[in-house]
Design a protein around this motif. Sequence first.
Motif, mmCIF file in Angstrom:
data_model
loop_
_atom_site.group_PDB
_atom_site.id
_atom_site.type_symbol
_atom_site.label_atom_id
_atom_site.label_comp_id
_atom_site.label_asym_id
_atom_site.label_seq_id
_atom_site.Cartn_x
_atom_site.Cartn_y
_atom_site.Cartn_z
ATOM 1 N N ASP A 287 0.823 -1.207 0.000
ATOM 2 C CA ASP A 287 0.000 0.000 0.000
ATOM 3 C C ASP A 287 0.860 1.261 0.000
ATOM 4 O O ASP A 287 0.533 2.245 -0.661
ATOM 5 C CB ASP A 287 -0.949 0.012 1.199
ATOM 6 N N LYS A 288 1.976 1.225 0.712
ATOM 7 C CA LYS A 288 2.868 2.387 0.769
ATOM 8 C C LYS A 288 3.630 2.575 -0.551
ATOM 9 O O LYS A 288 4.037 3.692 -0.874
ATOM 10 C CB LYS A 288 3.850 2.251 1.925
ATOM 11 N N LEU A 289 3.825 1.485 -1.300
ATOM 12 C CA LEU A 289 4.581 1.559 -2.559
ATOM 13 C C LEU A 289 3.680 1.771 -3.780
ATOM 14 O O LEU A 289 4.156 2.172 -4.841
ATOM 15 C CB LEU A 289 5.394 0.270 -2.750
ATOM 16 N N HIS A 290 2.401 1.507 -3.623
ATOM 17 C CA HIS A 290 1.442 1.580 -4.734
ATOM 18 C C HIS A 290 1.398 2.991 -5.325
ATOM 19 O O HIS A 290 1.242 3.969 -4.619
ATOM 20 C CB HIS A 290 0.048 1.171 -4.246
ATOM 21 N N ARG B 270 14.753 -5.715 -8.757
ATOM 22 C CA ARG B 270 16.042 -5.880 -9.452
ATOM 23 C C ARG B 270 16.335 -4.723 -10.403
ATOM 24 O O ARG B 270 17.483 -4.371 -10.611
ATOM 25 C CB ARG B 270 16.078 -7.197 -10.227
ATOM 26 N N SER B 271 15.275 -4.141 -10.966
ATOM 27 C CA SER B 271 15.478 -3.057 -11.929
ATOM 28 C C SER B 271 15.362 -1.669 -11.290
ATOM 29 O O SER B 271 15.484 -0.658 -11.973
ATOM 30 C CB SER B 271 14.450 -3.172 -13.064
ATOM 31 N N TRP B 272 15.125 -1.604 -9.990
ATOM 32 C CA TRP B 272 14.942 -0.312 -9.321
ATOM 33 C C TRP B 272 16.264 0.380 -9.043
ATOM 34 O O TRP B 272 17.278 -0.274 -8.770
ATOM 35 C CB TRP B 272 14.218 -0.492 -7.991
ATOM 36 N N ASP B 273 16.229 1.690 -9.069
ATOM 37 C CA ASP B 273 17.391 2.474 -8.662
ATOM 38 C C ASP B 273 17.429 2.572 -7.140
ATOM 39 O O ASP B 273 16.539 2.061 -6.451
ATOM 40 C CB ASP B 273 17.364 3.869 -9.305
ATOM 41 N N LYS B 274 18.466 3.225 -6.636
ATOM 42 C CA LYS B 274 18.663 3.328 -5.189
ATOM 43 C C LYS B 274 17.484 4.041 -4.513
ATOM 44 O O LYS B 274 17.073 3.662 -3.417
ATOM 45 C CB LYS B 274 19.972 4.078 -4.917
ATOM 46 N N ALA B 275 16.925 5.051 -5.170
ATOM 47 C CA ALA B 275 15.815 5.812 -4.572
ATOM 48 C C ALA B 275 14.590 4.927 -4.368
ATOM 49 O O ALA B 275 13.930 4.992 -3.321
ATOM 50 C CB ALA B 275 15.472 7.009 -5.449
ATOM 51 N N ARG B 276 14.278 4.088 -5.334
ATOM 52 C CA ARG B 276 13.114 3.203 -5.192
ATOM 53 C C ARG B 276 13.360 2.144 -4.126
ATOM 54 O O ARG B 276 12.455 1.789 -3.370
ATOM 55 C CB ARG B 276 12.769 2.549 -6.531
ATOM 56 N N LYS B 277 14.573 1.625 -4.081
ATOM 57 C CA LYS B 277 14.894 0.651 -3.032
ATOM 58 C C LYS B 277 14.818 1.314 -1.658
ATOM 59 O O LYS B 277 14.394 0.685 -0.694
ATOM 60 C CB LYS B 277 16.274 0.034 -3.273
ATOM 61 N N SER B 278 15.189 2.576 -1.587
ATOM 62 C CA SER B 278 15.076 3.308 -0.323
ATOM 63 C C SER B 278 13.619 3.499 0.065
ATOM 64 O O SER B 278 13.286 3.495 1.255
ATOM 65 C CB SER B 278 15.788 4.658 -0.424
ATOM 66 N N GLN B 279 12.721 3.650 -0.909
ATOM 67 C CA GLN B 279 11.294 3.745 -0.605
ATOM 68 C C GLN B 279 10.782 2.410 -0.049
ATOM 69 O O GLN B 279 9.961 2.401 0.871
ATOM 70 C CB GLN B 279 10.502 4.150 -1.846
ATOM 71 N N LEU B 280 11.269 1.304 -0.602
ATOM 72 C CA LEU B 280 10.915 -0.012 -0.058
ATOM 73 C C LEU B 280 11.429 -0.129 1.372
ATOM 74 O O LEU B 280 10.709 -0.561 2.272
ATOM 75 C CB LEU B 280 11.485 -1.138 -0.926
ATOM 76 N N TYR B 281 12.675 0.268 1.595
ATOM 77 C CA TYR B 281 13.247 0.242 2.944
ATOM 78 C C TYR B 281 12.383 1.060 3.901
ATOM 79 O O TYR B 281 12.063 0.611 5.003
ATOM 80 C CB TYR B 281 14.686 0.785 2.922
ATOM 81 N N GLN B 282 11.985 2.260 3.493
ATOM 82 C CA GLN B 282 11.175 3.130 4.357
ATOM 83 C C GLN B 282 9.829 2.485 4.659
ATOM 84 O O GLN B 282 9.354 2.526 5.793
ATOM 85 C CB GLN B 282 10.991 4.505 3.694
ATOM 86 N N ALA B 283 9.201 1.871 3.642
ATOM 87 C CA ALA B 283 7.911 1.199 3.857
ATOM 88 C C ALA B 283 8.069 0.038 4.839
ATOM 89 O O ALA B 283 7.228 -0.163 5.715
ATOM 90 C CB ALA B 283 7.349 0.705 2.525
ATOM 91 N N LEU B 284 9.148 -0.721 4.705
ATOM 92 C CA LEU B 284 9.412 -1.820 5.638
ATOM 93 C C LEU B 284 9.683 -1.288 7.041
ATOM 94 O O LEU B 284 9.219 -1.851 8.027
ATOM 95 C CB LEU B 284 10.590 -2.661 5.147
ATOM 96 N N LYS B 285 10.428 -0.194 7.126
ATOM 97 C CA LYS B 285 10.744 0.404 8.423
ATOM 98 C C LYS B 285 9.471 0.874 9.122
ATOM 99 O O LYS B 285 9.323 0.724 10.336
ATOM 100 C CB LYS B 285 11.711 1.574 8.211
ATOM 101 N N GLN C 219 3.682 4.861 -6.389
ATOM 102 C CA GLN C 219 4.966 5.570 -6.334
ATOM 103 C C GLN C 219 6.085 4.704 -6.896
ATOM 104 O O GLN C 219 6.907 5.166 -7.673
ATOM 105 C CB GLN C 219 5.310 5.944 -4.899
ATOM 106 N N VAL C 220 6.103 3.453 -6.470
ATOM 107 C CA VAL C 220 7.154 2.517 -6.889
ATOM 108 C C VAL C 220 6.552 1.402 -7.727
ATOM 109 O O VAL C 220 7.135 0.980 -8.720
ATOM 110 C CB VAL C 220 7.880 1.937 -5.645
ATOM 111 N N LEU C 221 5.375 0.942 -7.322
ATOM 112 C CA LEU C 221 4.707 -0.165 -8.017
ATOM 113 C C LEU C 221 3.559 0.351 -8.887
ATOM 114 O O LEU C 221 2.762 1.177 -8.438
ATOM 115 C CB LEU C 221 4.121 -1.157 -7.004
ATOM 116 N N SER C 222 3.487 -0.177 -10.102
ATOM 117 C CA SER C 222 2.338 0.122 -10.960
ATOM 118 C C SER C 222 1.129 -0.654 -10.434
ATOM 119 O O SER C 222 1.268 -1.557 -9.593
ATOM 120 C CB SER C 222 2.630 -0.302 -12.403
ATOM 121 N N GLU C 223 -0.042 -0.335 -10.935
ATOM 122 C CA GLU C 223 -1.259 -1.048 -10.531
ATOM 123 C C GLU C 223 -1.119 -2.543 -10.824
ATOM 124 O O GLU C 223 -1.462 -3.390 -10.000
ATOM 125 C CB GLU C 223 -2.468 -0.476 -11.276
#
Length: 184
Positions: free
Chosen positions: A113-116, A146-161, A118-122
């Motif tokens: 839900d946090k990545l929808h 695997r294809s994400w840049d550092k910023a997108r991976k950081s968004q995943l990290y933030q959502a997990l945090k 912004q990072v993930l398409s529908e």
Amino acid sequence: MGSLYVGSRYTVSGSGTMEIIPKELELCYRSSAEAQLFSEIYVGHLQSGIWLEIKDKNTGTVVWETLLKPGDLRPASTPVTPAPTVARPSLHFVDQHREQLVAQVTSVDPVLDKLHGQVLSEEQYEMVRAEANNPNKMRRLFSYSRSWDKARKSQLYQALKETHSYLILELWERWGRVLGGWVS
């Protein structure tokens, strides 16, 4: 300089091209039997001085700053393994801990839900949600990362945090115990 207060949130920043993990801290005191929280700062080869500062997240007030010069640093007690002749880019936290995250994230939907949008398409969002269980959902999510840049991976990290703070804290503590490096 200001004071640091237990329970307050602070941001860590600095000059140059440094990697600071995590950039945001909540000051807390843990019992002497537990590992204390810390930030790791990677600077590679320090040729000249670097400037560091900690700001109160709410007010933006600088509460601590310093200039580190090459002579100010010393090797940590654990020796650093020499870099291979072909340098490999350092892994992002989420890549470094992929196996543990797949096995231990207990509720994937709040992360999605946090990545929808912004990072993930529908379509990606729905594909991950369609997986039968949480480990499979995380594997599918990592297949996209695997294809994400550092910023997108950081968004995943933030959502997990935000959704699994206890797990992220545990991984930081375990990771910190095995890392060598430079300390001030």
